[in-house]
Design a protein around this motif. Structure first.
Motif: not given
Length: 474
Positions: A33-51, A93-103
């Protein structure tokens, strides 16, 4: 820190910010959504990150309460996320997170994290920006990896080491290609080289997820950008090896055929200019898919690709099944387009009969215009005089079709006498003779033996039935 409050000075963002402030939770609008704001592109869904742990769910519940009647909140505690929907608008809405991966998997091990942790795990710099919605910092931009600069430079680049990014989640390689295609951006050379090094990792991604990305590439203004990138990075031979096999030119006795992959890319883009029909675009992509397996050198003739349209139509089903593309009407439509794509231009000769034109129009049915769109796009050559001649011939075919349709009305042809009438006329149950009579009537109309009219068809039916020993019941 730059402030972009004017970009988000709208009720949803103010409402979310107030809900987050009431809980003392830092909250940001993030991602696409932030990317598209700067590109002047329409975006319907909005993602929020909460800490903070479970902060996304808590803010979502407060937002739904503040919005009042009609706002629905859906909570997904397993993932620590929530969605608020109201009047066609969806807030995630999503809480801030960190991730690790298995191969062996692209599914991460997730833990609570900081804003920096969450931003760092994003796929590309242009998707790794955040705008604060809290009152004291409303509109402040968090851009840790130069996303704004990459937007201006039209570059796709990973925030962290691209080898780690793509090895952890190989689907991001497909997303890089998709964004480059949709936005007409370039993939940064370091990022592009990492895709090539990690291409083999795409094998752990399900066919359904790959197909989703491919359909987004195919729905772009110039789909060839994506397919060319898939080819150069080595992803194509792992995803659609039949298409990758079309690349290059073989030369015998100094004579080479055209590069069928490059030709297909040109045809695909031309079809995309003329139609937003996703499955017609797939038809364009696969119309020559059997050329590598039918290619043959014949002394005195040169390169031939006999029956590549019929064999290609059979390959469509195999490809759709393997790639988890829909096997119903979309697949049958693409098969039809691939099988018929050689026939219109074959109708150029003056000696071509009206019956041949009737048969093509009948076989194509409702898809005739789409077929002709592909056939027109398929006229390619470096020799412009040759192109002009072919286009003139194509115009002749279109006129012949218009003349035949005006006279005979064979589009979506159904025999003037139905199977039910055949059975009642001769006292027959559903059986082979009923099918034989119906087929004979159709052939008579298509061959021009009788006009496409009820009385003529019924008279023909009586005569044909007599020939096989049947008489009307009294």
């Amino acid at each position: 820190m730059e402030n972009y409050s004017k970009l988000i000075d709208k009720k949803p963002f103010v409402t979310v910010g107030a809900a987050a402030d009431s809980l003392n939770i830092p909250c940001y609008v993030v991602g696409g959504y932030v990317r598209d704001l700067f590109l002047h592109r329409h975006s319907k869904d909005i993602d929020f990150l909460c800490v903070g742990p479970d902060s996304g769910i808590a803010v979502a519940q407060n937002v739904a309460a503040a919005m009042g009647h009609g706002a629905r909140v859906n909570v997904f505690r397993t993932y620590g996320t929530a969605q608020v929907a109201r009047r066609g608008m969806e807030l995630e809405f999503v809480a801030a997170r960190k991730e690790s991966y298995r191969s062996e998997s692209r599914n991460p091990i997730v833990e609570a994290g900081t804003l920096e942790d969450d931003i760092s795990r994003r796929d590309f710099t242009i998707n790794a920006m955040a705008l604060s919605v809290n009152r004291d910092s409303f509109g402040e931009l968090v851009d840790m990896f130069g996303g704004i600069e990459d937007l201006h430079a039209r570059i796709i680049r990973t925030p962290l080491d691209p080898d780690v990014t793509f090895s952890d989640d190989p689907l991001r390689m497909m997303r890089a290609v998709r964004f480059a295609t949709q936005l007409n951006f370039e993939i940064h050379p370091v990022t592009l080289a990492a895709i090539a090094r990690n291409a083999e990792r795409i094998k752990i991604i399900t066919a359904e997820r790959i197909a989703t990305e491919l359909n987004k590439i195919m729905s772009s203004a110039r789909p060839s950008i994506g397919w060319q990138l898939l080819a150069t990075t080595g992803l194509l031979k792992r995803i659609l090896p039949e298409l990758d096999a079309m690349r290059g030119v073989q030369v015998i006795h100094g004579r080479g055929h055209k590069d069928n992959f490059e030709h297909t890319m040109l045809v695909l883009d031309r079809v995309a200019e003329a139609s937003d029909n996703l499955w017609l675009r797939w038809g364009a992509l696969l119309h020559d898919i059997a050329k590598p397996v039918t290619k043959k050198w014949i002394d005195g003739t040169g390169w031939t690709f006999h029956n590549h349209n019929f064999i290609g139509a059979k390959m469509v089903k195999q490809i759709f099944r393997r790639m988890k593309l829909p096997l119903g009407e979309p697949m049958k439509y693409v098969q039809k387009i691939v099988e018929l794509h050689m026939r219109p231009i074959a109708l150029v000769e003056d000696t071509v009969t009206d019956s041949a034109i009737r048969r093509l129009m009948t076989d194509a049915g409702d898809d005739l215009e789409d077929l002709m769109t592909l056939c027109r796009a398929d006229i390619t050559s470096r020799n412009q005089e040759k192109v002009r001649n072919h286009l003139a011939n194509f115009a002749m075919v279109m006129q012949k079709m218009a003349d035949v349709e005006a006279r005979d009305h064979v589009r979506n042809f159904q025999p003037p006498v139905s199977g039910d009438e055949i059975m009642s006329t001769f006292g027959l149950p559903p059986s082979q003779p009923v099918g034989d009579i119906k087929k004979a009537i159709k052939e008579a109309v298509l061959e021009g033996v009788i006009p496409n009219e009820y009385e003529a068809a019924r008279a023909f039916m009586i005569e044909f039935a007599a020939g096989i020993g049947l008489s009307p019941v009294k």
